[in-house]
Write a protein that holds these residues in place. Structure first.
Motif, PDB file in Angstrom:
ATOM      1  N   GLN A 124      16.251  -5.618   3.027  1.00  0.00           N
ATOM      2  CA  GLN A 124      17.264  -4.631   2.671  1.00  0.00           C
ATOM      3  C   GLN A 124      16.641  -3.583   1.746  1.00  0.00           C
ATOM      4  O   GLN A 124      16.167  -3.906   0.654  1.00  0.00           O
ATOM      5  CB  GLN A 124      18.450  -5.301   1.967  1.00  0.00           C
ATOM      6  CG  GLN A 124      19.207  -6.298   2.833  1.00  0.00           C
ATOM      7  CD  GLN A 124      20.268  -7.053   2.060  1.00  0.00           C
ATOM      8  OE1 GLN A 124      20.455  -6.851   0.855  1.00  0.00           O
ATOM      9  NE2 GLN A 124      20.974  -7.934   2.752  1.00  0.00           N
ATOM     10  N   ASP A 125      16.631  -2.344   2.175  1.00  0.00           N
ATOM     11  CA  ASP A 125      15.989  -1.281   1.396  1.00  0.00           C
ATOM     12  C   ASP A 125      16.617  -1.122   0.018  1.00  0.00           C
ATOM     13  O   ASP A 125      15.953  -0.678  -0.931  1.00  0.00           O
ATOM     14  CB  ASP A 125      16.078   0.049   2.146  1.00  0.00           C
ATOM     15  CG  ASP A 125      15.232   0.072   3.409  1.00  0.00           C
ATOM     16  OD1 ASP A 125      14.280  -0.733   3.496  1.00  0.00           O
ATOM     17  OD2 ASP A 125      15.523   0.891   4.303  1.00  0.00           O
ATOM     18  N   GLU A 126      17.902  -1.464  -0.092  1.00  0.00           N
ATOM     19  CA  GLU A 126      18.625  -1.238  -1.347  1.00  0.00           C
ATOM     20  C   GLU A 126      18.554  -2.435  -2.297  1.00  0.00           C
ATOM     21  O   GLU A 126      19.171  -2.418  -3.365  1.00  0.00           O
ATOM     22  CB  GLU A 126      20.089  -0.913  -1.049  1.00  0.00           C
ATOM     23  CG  GLU A 126      20.880  -2.070  -0.442  1.00  0.00           C
ATOM     24  CD  GLU A 126      20.629  -2.278   1.048  1.00  0.00           C
ATOM     25  OE1 GLU A 126      21.144  -3.271   1.589  1.00  0.00           O
ATOM     26  OE2 GLU A 126      19.937  -1.449   1.658  1.00  0.00           O
ATOM     27  N   THR A 127      17.794  -3.495  -1.924  1.00  0.00           N
ATOM     28  CA  THR A 127      17.770  -4.716  -2.725  1.00  0.00           C
ATOM     29  C   THR A 127      16.356  -5.034  -3.216  1.00  0.00           C
ATOM     30  O   THR A 127      15.407  -5.043  -2.428  1.00  0.00           O
ATOM     31  CB  THR A 127      18.293  -5.917  -1.899  1.00  0.00           C
ATOM     32  OG1 THR A 127      19.619  -5.627  -1.448  1.00  0.00           O
ATOM     33  CG2 THR A 127      18.311  -7.183  -2.736  1.00  0.00           C
TER      34      THR A 127
ATOM     35  N   LYS B 189      26.050  -3.150  -1.685  1.00  0.00           N
ATOM     36  CA  LYS B 189      24.758  -2.573  -1.324  1.00  0.00           C
ATOM     37  C   LYS B 189      24.681  -1.115  -1.733  1.00  0.00           C
ATOM     38  O   LYS B 189      23.589  -0.567  -1.919  1.00  0.00           O
ATOM     39  CB  LYS B 189      24.536  -2.705   0.180  1.00  0.00           C
ATOM     40  CG  LYS B 189      24.383  -4.148   0.655  1.00  0.00           C
ATOM     41  CD  LYS B 189      24.185  -4.200   2.153  1.00  0.00           C
ATOM     42  CE  LYS B 189      24.106  -5.650   2.629  1.00  0.00           C
ATOM     43  NZ  LYS B 189      23.935  -5.738   4.100  1.00  0.00           N
ATOM     44  N   SER B 190      25.816  -0.463  -1.858  1.00  0.00           N
ATOM     45  CA  SER B 190      25.852   0.955  -2.217  1.00  0.00           C
ATOM     46  C   SER B 190      26.137   1.124  -3.688  1.00  0.00           C
ATOM     47  O   SER B 190      26.861   0.329  -4.297  1.00  0.00           O
ATOM     48  CB  SER B 190      26.935   1.669  -1.397  1.00  0.00           C
ATOM     49  OG  SER B 190      27.131   2.981  -1.884  1.00  0.00           O
ATOM     50  N   ASP B 191      25.577   2.151  -4.290  1.00  0.00           N
ATOM     51  CA  ASP B 191      25.869   2.464  -5.690  1.00  0.00           C
ATOM     52  C   ASP B 191      27.253   3.071  -5.859  1.00  0.00           C
ATOM     53  O   ASP B 191      27.761   3.187  -6.975  1.00  0.00           O
ATOM     54  CB  ASP B 191      24.834   3.480  -6.241  1.00  0.00           C
ATOM     55  CG  ASP B 191      23.483   2.836  -6.412  1.00  0.00           C
ATOM     56  OD1 ASP B 191      23.406   1.614  -6.548  1.00  0.00           O
ATOM     57  OD2 ASP B 191      22.482   3.588  -6.415  1.00  0.00           O
TER      58      ASP B 191
ATOM     59  N   VAL C   7      16.840  -1.297 -12.930  1.00  0.00           N
ATOM     60  CA  VAL C   7      18.185  -1.594 -12.442  1.00  0.00           C
ATOM     61  C   VAL C   7      19.043  -2.061 -13.618  1.00  0.00           C
ATOM     62  O   VAL C   7      18.612  -2.910 -14.410  1.00  0.00           O
ATOM     63  CB  VAL C   7      18.156  -2.669 -11.340  1.00  0.00           C
ATOM     64  CG1 VAL C   7      19.572  -2.967 -10.846  1.00  0.00           C
ATOM     65  CG2 VAL C   7      17.274  -2.214 -10.184  1.00  0.00           C
TER      66      VAL C   7
ATOM     67  N   ASP D 119      27.123  -9.634  -1.978  1.00  0.00           N
ATOM     68  CA  ASP D 119      27.814  -8.383  -1.631  1.00  0.00           C
ATOM     69  C   ASP D 119      29.161  -8.265  -2.321  1.00  0.00           C
ATOM     70  O   ASP D 119      29.607  -7.167  -2.677  1.00  0.00           O
ATOM     71  CB  ASP D 119      28.000  -8.286  -0.121  1.00  0.00           C
ATOM     72  CG  ASP D 119      26.701  -8.120   0.640  1.00  0.00           C
ATOM     73  OD1 ASP D 119      25.677  -7.798   0.006  1.00  0.00           O
ATOM     74  OD2 ASP D 119      26.695  -8.333   1.873  1.00  0.00           O
TER      75      ASP D 119
ATOM     76  N   MET E 198      20.309   1.133  -5.841  1.00  0.00           N
ATOM     77  CA  MET E 198      19.457  -0.057  -5.831  1.00  0.00           C
ATOM     78  C   MET E 198      20.146  -1.188  -6.608  1.00  0.00           C
ATOM     79  O   MET E 198      20.847  -0.940  -7.582  1.00  0.00           O
ATOM     80  CB  MET E 198      18.106   0.265  -6.469  1.00  0.00           C
ATOM     81  CG  MET E 198      17.051  -0.797  -6.247  1.00  0.00           C
ATOM     82  SD  MET E 198      16.592  -1.017  -4.515  1.00  0.00           S
ATOM     83  CE  MET E 198      15.798   0.553  -4.152  1.00  0.00           C
ATOM     84  N   ARG E 199      19.938  -2.419  -6.131  1.00  0.00           N
ATOM     85  CA  ARG E 199      20.454  -3.581  -6.841  1.00  0.00           C
ATOM     86  C   ARG E 199      19.343  -4.604  -7.001  1.00  0.00           C
ATOM     87  O   ARG E 199      18.357  -4.604  -6.257  1.00  0.00           O
ATOM     88  CB  ARG E 199      21.655  -4.185  -6.110  1.00  0.00           C
ATOM     89  CG  ARG E 199      21.330  -4.752  -4.729  1.00  0.00           C
ATOM     90  CD  ARG E 199      22.565  -5.296  -4.036  1.00  0.00           C
ATOM     91  NE  ARG E 199      22.242  -5.890  -2.743  1.00  0.00           N
ATOM     92  CZ  ARG E 199      23.120  -6.502  -1.957  1.00  0.00           C
ATOM     93  NH1 ARG E 199      24.399  -6.586  -2.339  1.00  0.00           N
ATOM     94  NH2 ARG E 199      22.757  -7.027  -0.802  1.00  0.00           N
TER      95      ARG E 199
ATOM     96  N   ARG F 185      24.369  -3.682 -11.687  1.00  0.00           N
ATOM     97  CA  ARG F 185      23.785  -3.764 -10.350  1.00  0.00           C
ATOM     98  C   ARG F 185      22.877  -4.981 -10.201  1.00  0.00           C
ATOM     99  O   ARG F 185      22.058  -5.040  -9.282  1.00  0.00           O
ATOM    100  CB  ARG F 185      22.972  -2.496 -10.055  1.00  0.00           C
ATOM    101  CG  ARG F 185      23.749  -1.201 -10.185  1.00  0.00           C
ATOM    102  CD  ARG F 185      24.732  -1.008  -9.058  1.00  0.00           C
ATOM    103  NE  ARG F 185      24.059  -1.029  -7.763  1.00  0.00           N
ATOM    104  CZ  ARG F 185      24.664  -1.320  -6.613  1.00  0.00           C
ATOM    105  NH1 ARG F 185      25.955  -1.617  -6.598  1.00  0.00           N
ATOM    106  NH2 ARG F 185      23.998  -1.302  -5.480  1.00  0.00           N
TER     107      ARG F 185
END
Length: 224
Positions: free
Chosen positions: A102-105, A221-223, A158, A216, A1-2, A162
C-alpha cells in the motif's frame, strides 16, 4: 501517509516456548529458582533489564546484568542449531505483504528485543525491506514508555493521528495510549483479550484476516 507499528514476540513471531525455556535455564545457571511459564510470559515485551527486575523483585544491578548477559548467551545457543524456533504466526507474512504494497502505508517495529535480534529475525524471514523504522530498547526506554513510538513517528514524519500500534500485551496498548495513537490488540499472543481491552485497546482481533479492516477503521488510507 499512515504508520502501522508492530510488536514482534507474540504478535509477529511465536517465541513463547523458547523465551520461557531460555528464562528458566538462565535463572538455573545463576543459581536462582526458575520462574514458571506464566511468569516468564508475563514479562515478554519488556526490555530484558526491566523484565529481570520484575521477575526477581531485586534492584541489585550486578545480578540484573548477570541475568541479562546469561539470557542472551543462552538464547543464542538455543537458536544456533539451525531449527526455526522463531516462526511467524500463520497469516503474518500475507498481512505484512499486503500492507507493504500500500503506497499510503509505512510499517514499523516497536519491540523489547535488541536491535541486532530484530534485524536477525527480519533477515531470517526475508522481511528486512518491509519496515521503515525499527525501534528497540537500544535507543529508547522500555515499554510502556512512549519513547519507541515517538521515535518511530519522528523518523517517518507521521503524526499520532495517523499511527496505529499493534501488539499482544498490555505493554503494547499502554505504549500506544501514552503516545496518543490508536491501538489494536491481538488475541493469539501472551496477554489475554480481556487484559488488552482493560488496558484500553481500541480493537482486539482474533486473527490476521481481521487486521486490515481494523487498521482501516482506526486510521483510513486517506488523509482526508
Amino acid at each position: 501517509m499512515r504508520l502501522v507499528v508492530f510488536d514482534m514476540d507474540g504478535t509477529l513471531i511465536d517465541t513463547a516456548g523458547l523465551i520461557a525455556e531460555t528464562m528458566a535455564q538462565t535463572f538455573s545457571n545463576v543459581g536462582l529458582a526458575p520462574p514458571g511459564d506464566r511468569a516468564a510470559r508475563s514479562v515478554i515485551g519488556l526490555s530484558l533489564p526491566v523484565a529481570m527486575h520484575r521477575l526477581t523483585g531485586n534492584d541489585d544491578e550486578v545480578l540484573i546484568e548477570k541475568l541479562v548477559s546469561t539470557y542472551r548467551e543462552t538464547y543464542r545457543d538455543a537458536i544456533a542449531g539451525g531449527v526455526d524456533r522463531e516462526p511467524l504466526y500463520p497469516g503474518a507474512r500475507d498481512a505484512l505483504d499486503r500492507l507493504r504494497n500500500q503506497d499510503e502505508t509505512l510499517l514499523g517495529v516497536a519491540t523489547g528485543k535488541a536491535l541486532h535480534g530484530v534485524r536477525r529475525i527480519l533477515d531470517l524471514h526475508a522481511l528486512s525491506g518491509h519496515f521503515a523504522t525499527l525501534q528497540t530498547p537500544d535507543h529508547n526506554p522500555s515499554k510502556p514508555h512512549p519513547g519507541m513510538l515517538i521515535s518511530a513517528m519522528r523518523e517517518t514524519g507521521v503524526g499520532p493521528q495517523r499511527t496505529v500500534m499493534i501488539g499482544d500485551t498490555t505493554y503494547d496498548v499502554q505504549l500506544g495510549r501514552a503516545a496518543g495513537v490508536a491501538t489494536i490488540g491481538v488475541a493469539w499472543g501472551y496477554h489475554s483479550p480481556a487484559d488488552l481491552r482493560d488496558a484500553g485497546a481500541d480493537v482486539v482481533i482474533e486473527d490476521f484476516d481481521g487486521m486490515d479492516a481494523a487498521i482501516d477503521g482506526l486510521v483510513s488510507k486517506s488523509d482526508a
